[in-house]
Write a protein that holds these residues in place. Structure first.
Motif, PDB file in Angstrom:
ATOM      1  N   PHE A 157       0.839  -1.199   0.000  1.00  0.00           N
ATOM      2  CA  PHE A 157       0.000   0.000   0.000  1.00  0.00           C
ATOM      3  C   PHE A 157       0.877   1.254   0.000  1.00  0.00           C
ATOM      4  CE2 PHE A 157      -1.748   3.447   2.596  1.00  0.00           C
ATOM      5  CZ  PHE A 157      -2.875   3.778   1.874  1.00  0.00           C
ATOM      6  N   ALA A 158       1.893   1.255   0.844  1.00  0.00           N
ATOM      7  CA  ALA A 158       2.757   2.433   0.969  1.00  0.00           C
ATOM      8  C   ALA A 158       3.560   2.685  -0.309  1.00  0.00           C
ATOM      9  CB  ALA A 158       3.702   2.261   2.161  1.00  0.00           C
ATOM     10  N   GLU A 159       3.902   1.630  -1.019  1.00  0.00           N
ATOM     11  CA  GLU A 159       4.732   1.772  -2.212  1.00  0.00           C
ATOM     12  C   GLU A 159       3.923   1.977  -3.488  1.00  0.00           C
ATOM     13  OE1 GLU A 159       7.020  -1.784  -2.127  1.00  0.00           O
ATOM     14  OE2 GLU A 159       8.267  -1.156  -0.431  1.00  0.00           O
ATOM     15  N   ALA A 160       2.608   1.911  -3.389  1.00  0.00           N
ATOM     16  CA  ALA A 160       1.757   1.992  -4.584  1.00  0.00           C
ATOM     17  C   ALA A 160       1.885   3.344  -5.274  1.00  0.00           C
ATOM     18  CB  ALA A 160       0.306   1.741  -4.204  1.00  0.00           C
ATOM     19  N   GLN A 161       1.788   3.324  -6.591  1.00  0.00           N
ATOM     20  CA  GLN A 161       1.795   4.549  -7.392  1.00  0.00           C
ATOM     21  C   GLN A 161       0.443   4.753  -8.072  1.00  0.00           C
ATOM     22  OE1 GLN A 161       4.502   6.836  -7.688  1.00  0.00           O
ATOM     23  NE2 GLN A 161       5.121   5.657  -5.891  1.00  0.00           N
ATOM     24  N   THR A 162      -0.566   4.018  -7.609  1.00  0.00           N
ATOM     25  CA  THR A 162      -1.929   4.188  -8.119  1.00  0.00           C
ATOM     26  C   THR A 162      -2.824   4.641  -6.968  1.00  0.00           C
ATOM     27  OG1 THR A 162      -2.386   1.844  -7.685  1.00  0.00           O
ATOM     28  CG2 THR A 162      -1.651   2.431  -9.898  1.00  0.00           C
TER      29      THR A 162
END
Length: 595
Positions: free
Chosen positions: A364-369
């Motif tokens: 979740f923290a690394e998502a780019q969407t």
């Protein structure tokens, strides 16, 4: 018909939210139920309305003393006969409640699972008509849940005691495995399962790469214009440190954690509930029992251990449906540290569960969407449309060819013999003249000073992205130093290009939250809040118990100048009209006359 009248006359709402009436009618007919609704989604009414519509007593199992007290206080202002029994009461107070219980004077009684399961208490209830048993925070029942409690696990025994009594289990956070386990552990018989969705559209989700986290929190809190908020840290030491920093910055705040004595914790919580503190800085020991509806922001200084924890903790903001902010500061070093804690401090039967849950939080923290899509998809609440109310939607990542920057940073790590912290790498890369660099002659490296045109925060963000992409890793066995992964070789040789996102260094809080009411009169709203505060102090109750921010916002829109109009305001029931209507109507009349 009766339920609708109770909803309006007692609670002040003109109509039920989707699903509420279906649940209420099922429970009144004697059917068990499992309810999944987001925080602020109206779970409590699913058992409070039946409690008033049915003969007999509704028992509510609640995990925390503070939550019981808040809910009973709020119900009392609405004219509901409610009480609680817990360890905070002296024998005389407890006896009064017991007397009221056995004389049939109560509609709702809140108890902890530990007390409810005591044989003496169950024996005393044999003389009472128990019409409904509600189990709040029901995820605590399940080993699959994020907040498992053994006393909750034993609640399944109640089914053999209250054979013909319907049970309603309620939670805001339960994935599919947890939902199935709740039904099994509680012995629910052919329950109505209502899933109202997990979306909290009024919360704007934001994330920043953590760099000088204390300073980032101070900056964000000062942007909130005095609104109430909670800041979570994962250790007592960080809570104490950040509290001092916020106080030094002029923020009215205090600390809350398990290392403080009970009296201090209760004082801090009371001050916060009454709006005498703007911010509570806390470990996760604080929050599940907070019924405060006007929390406007939640900050995570450290990444939580699961998506469920993050969802529940951010959900303490904006319970009244008004705009709220959530900010997560994410650092790969924190993530590596939590994985190490899970590896060394988790029992074998919980290890896989805990690691899977944290890896989902990391994703979740690394998502780019769209962050809301990622969050809701975790709970199988799939959304095709982007939310338009998170940092990714409001300010989409701007990608650029970062191959050169990646090569320079990776090369610098290599020249520092893969024995460097993130900060020391940045110090060398930016060409700082500090003693350690000069003593080690690292100022003579070819990569020394290549990044002097950008800030520490900028390069920290890019380093985090290289870790996300698997080019670098943090070695927690060696005090968190940076190591090159095998995949870095192709980048250094020029065989692979790298796309990076332009770093976001701050949160723009000026952008309008989609949930913000269009017709709110800020000047009138401020006057109504001031009056609410005065009345709350006279009655010695939290301000939001008088009226929520959402109710005050509706007043500014409808500007009621008589009792008929005032009862039409959302959240105004008959009892509150009688107690507070005259004062608020008078203020509105005076305001309109001078406009």
């Amino acid at each position: 018909m009766l339920c609708g009248k109770i909803l309006k006359d007692t609670f002040g709402y003109p109509e039920f939210r989707p699903g509420q009436l279906e649940v209420i009618e099922a429970v009144i007919s004697g059917q068990d139920a499992l309810i999944l609704l987001p925080t602020g989604g109206g779970k409590s009414l699913c058992y409070q309305v039946p409690a008033l519509a049915m003969d007999g007593l509704t028992l509510v199992v609640s995990p925390l003393i503070s939550l019981m007290q808040d809910q009973v206080q709020q119900l009392s202002t609405q004219g509901v006969k409610a009480a609680y029994l817990n360890s905070s009461q002296d024998p005389e107070e407890a006896q009064k409640v017991n007397d009221a219980l056995h004389e049939g004077e109560l509609d709702l009684l809140y108890v902890a699972p530990e007390r409810l399961l005591q044989s003496y208490f169950l024996n005393s209830l044999a003389k009472v008509k128990v019409s409904l048993i509600a189990i709040d925070e029901a995820h605590c029942v399940s080993h699959w849940g994020h907040d498992f409690r053994q006393d909750y696990r034993n609640l399944g025994r109640l089914k053999s005691v209250f054979i013909d009594t319907p049970f309603i289990a309620l939670t805001a956070t339960a994935d599919h495995a947890t939902q199935v386990d709740i039904q099994h552990q509680l012995g629910l018989v052919d329950p109505l399962v209502y899933k109202g969705g997990f979306d909290r559209p009024n919360i704007r989700y934001n994330l920043l790469a953590k760099y000088k986290g204390f300073d980032q929190v101070v900056t964000f809190v000062k942007q909130q214009d005095g609104a109430a908020g909670i800041v979570y840290c994962n250790s007592r030491a960080k809570v104490d440190d950040l509290t001092v920093r916020l106080q030094s910055a002029g923020i009215k705040c205090d600390a809350y954690h398990a290392g403080l004595d009970t009296g201090t914790r209760e004082f801090v919580q009371t001050q916060f509930l009454k709006d005498d503190l703007q911010v509570v800085v806390a470990t996760v020991a604080f929050g599940m029992g907070i019924n405060k509806s006007n929390v406007r922001f939640v900050v995570h200084h450290d990444v939580p251990r699961s998506v469920e924890s993050y969802y529940q903790e951010t959900g303490r903001a904006g319970r009244d449906g008004m705009p709220a902010e959530a900010l997560l500061l994410f650092d790969e070093r924190d993530a590596a540290r939590i994985k190490q804690w899970i590896s060394t401090g988790t029992s074998a039967d919980r290890f896989d569960i805990e690691m899977q849950k944290f890896e989902a939080m990391e994703s979740f923290a690394e998502a780019q969407t769209c962050r809301r899509q990622v969050l809701l998809n975790y709970f199988s609440d799939y959304r095709e449309e982007q939310c338009g109310n998170c940092d990714i939607c409001l300010d989409p990542p701007k990608m650029f060819d970062g191959t050169t920057q990646a090569q320079q940073l990776l090369s610098c790590v290599l020249r520092l013999k893969q024995d460097t912290s993130v900060q020391y790498l940045i110090d060398v890369f930016r060409g700082k003249s500090i003693r350690r660099i000069l003593d080690n002659q690292h100022n003579e490296l070819s990569t020394y000073g290549l990044g002097k045109e950008q800030s520490d925060t900028y390069w920290h963000n890019l380093i985090q992205q290289l870790i996300h992409q698997g080019l670098l890793r943090i070695d927690m066995t060696m005090s968190g130093i940076l190591r090159l992964n095998e995949s870095a070789r192709a980048v250094l040789k020029g065989d692979r290009t790298i796309q990076l996102a332009v770093p976001k260094l701050s949160i723009d809080t000026s952008k309008r939250n989609k949930a913000e009411p269009v017709n709110i009169d800020r000047q009138l709203f401020a006057k109504l809040k001031h009056l609410r505060k005065q009345i709350a102090e006279e009655d010695n109750v939290p301000a939001f118990v008088i009226f929520s921010d959402a109710t005050l916002a509706d007043m500014t829109d409808k500007t009621p100048v008589n009792e008929t109009e005032f009862i039409g305001v959302n959240g105004v029931g008959q009892r509150k009209l009688e107690r507070y209507g005259k004062a608020f109507i008078s203020l509105i009349e005076d305001y309109l006359a001078t406009r």
